[in-house]
Design a protein around this motif. Sequence first.
Motif, PDB file in Angstrom:
ATOM      1  N   VAL A  66      48.647  46.335  36.526  1.00 10.76           N
ATOM      2  CA  VAL A  66      48.640  47.756  36.888  1.00 10.76           C
ATOM      3  C   VAL A  66      49.074  48.624  35.705  1.00 10.76           C
ATOM      4  N   GLY A  67      48.930  48.099  34.500  1.00 10.01           N
ATOM      5  CA  GLY A  67      49.102  48.938  33.319  1.00 10.01           C
ATOM      6  C   GLY A  67      50.395  48.814  32.557  1.00 10.01           C
ATOM      7  N   ALA A 105      52.611  50.966  43.078  1.00 10.98           N
ATOM      8  CA  ALA A 105      51.531  50.777  42.103  1.00 10.98           C
ATOM      9  C   ALA A 105      50.631  49.615  42.508  1.00 10.98           C
ATOM     10  N   GLU A 106      51.238  48.543  43.028  1.00 14.10           N
ATOM     11  CA  GLU A 106      50.447  47.378  43.428  1.00 14.10           C
ATOM     12  C   GLU A 106      49.789  47.582  44.792  1.00 14.10           C
ATOM     13  N   ARG A 109      46.802  50.086  44.787  1.00 20.18           N
ATOM     14  CA  ARG A 109      45.871  49.930  43.659  1.00 20.18           C
ATOM     15  C   ARG A 109      44.415  50.117  44.081  1.00 20.18           C
ATOM     16  N   GLY A 113      44.344  54.025  43.089  1.00 17.52           N
ATOM     17  CA  GLY A 113      44.139  53.532  41.739  1.00 17.52           C
ATOM     18  C   GLY A 113      45.424  53.507  40.947  1.00 17.52           C
ATOM     19  N   SER A 114      45.421  54.150  39.798  1.00 19.78           N
ATOM     20  CA  SER A 114      46.569  54.065  38.890  1.00 19.78           C
ATOM     21  C   SER A 114      47.573  55.194  39.087  1.00 19.78           C
ATOM     22  N   ALA A 117      51.236  54.028  39.371  1.00 18.30           N
ATOM     23  CA  ALA A 117      51.602  53.369  38.123  1.00 18.30           C
ATOM     24  C   ALA A 117      51.853  54.407  37.036  1.00 18.30           C
ATOM     25  N   ASP A 118      50.982  55.428  36.974  1.00 15.98           N
ATOM     26  CA  ASP A 118      51.151  56.494  35.980  1.00 15.98           C
ATOM     27  C   ASP A 118      52.427  57.297  36.244  1.00 15.98           C
TER      28      ASP A 118
END
Length: 379
Positions: A66-67, A105-106, A109, A113-114, A117-118
């Motif tokens: 996830v980045g 974030a997971e 997902r 999406g991101s 995570a962002d």
Amino acid sequence: MTVGFIGEARDSVDDRERGHIDTVIGLAEQFAKLAADHDERAEINVANLDALHDAGLTAAVLPAAVGGEGLSYRAFGAIVRAIAQGDPATATIWAMHTGAGVGLAELTRDGLGSFFADEFLAGRRFANALSEPATGNAFLNPQQDAQPVDGGWTLHGAKRFVSGSEIADYLLVNARVDGEPAYFAVIPDDSVTFVPIWDTLGLRATRSQLVSFDNTLLAADKRGRVPGPTDFAAIPAALPAISLGIADAALAALIAHARGREIAGAPLSHQQWVQHAVADAEIKLTAAHALYDKALREADAHDPAFFPDLNRAKYLANKVAVEVSGLGVRIGGGTGFLKTSPIQRHHRDAQAGQLMAHSTEVLATIIGSDVLGVGVQAR
């Protein structure tokens, strides 16, 4: 700071992770200087959390899928333990923030999406709001039903012991939807209130409040899937480390006191009963470390034995922290009760681990049932 057990994990990871561990050891030494002050005021040390983010720990702990960089479990455990040795309240908030941020974030997902995570990488604050007042140990199986409305569902109820809730930008919340657990990101608004009940025995600087939801919207577009076995289990992996870090600090404090206090012309450390008691404490701490390290190695190897061994590690770590800190009170005597002594704070902080889900009583049932073969208990 005592780095012996942490050093074993440090020596087993790559240079990148070793650098993160070294950075955290240095930060934790600074955290320790203000831990008592924030504990007395029951105030979150936001500067500590900012320092961990600025040091690159947010990107490090976020899984690569996830980045992020994707820390190993062994490195993560060493980092949480080092933080807890310096300031266990900071370690607890950071662990819960990590669990909620990485979790969202997971879990989202495939939807947002991101986005989360962002937000996590940008330094937004997350809090884990799963435990219910009546069923704290069943935090993955909520009993509160969400009601369907346009755009999602609403929740009327409460979550308890939400560490860092008052500074959170996002809450990870679950509720029952159509009879099944469902997970959502909630942005605190006027329907979310923090009940001012936090005047507790230990870990006072976590400010782990009761959070009330008054028909709070659980938006359909902020719903995530149910956690799976391959998700990064940040909170289960962190909980033993928090207790072990407290035990490390408690052992260091009692050793310093025993060496510095003279009885009948000789240091207290020369008394045989002290030597015997410290030997017992150190051996139990070493055993707890070995069991925890075994579980983390299994996690890094994707061995499913990871989860039952983490249960065992948490159970032992919780009990050892209480025993070591209690020994500190015995050795410290009356001076150990004074505000100026770290002994009393370590002893208070140590009590919390055995109450965090799963509690030692629930873990004893799970472990004992497995050993005796009398039926699989709910995890």
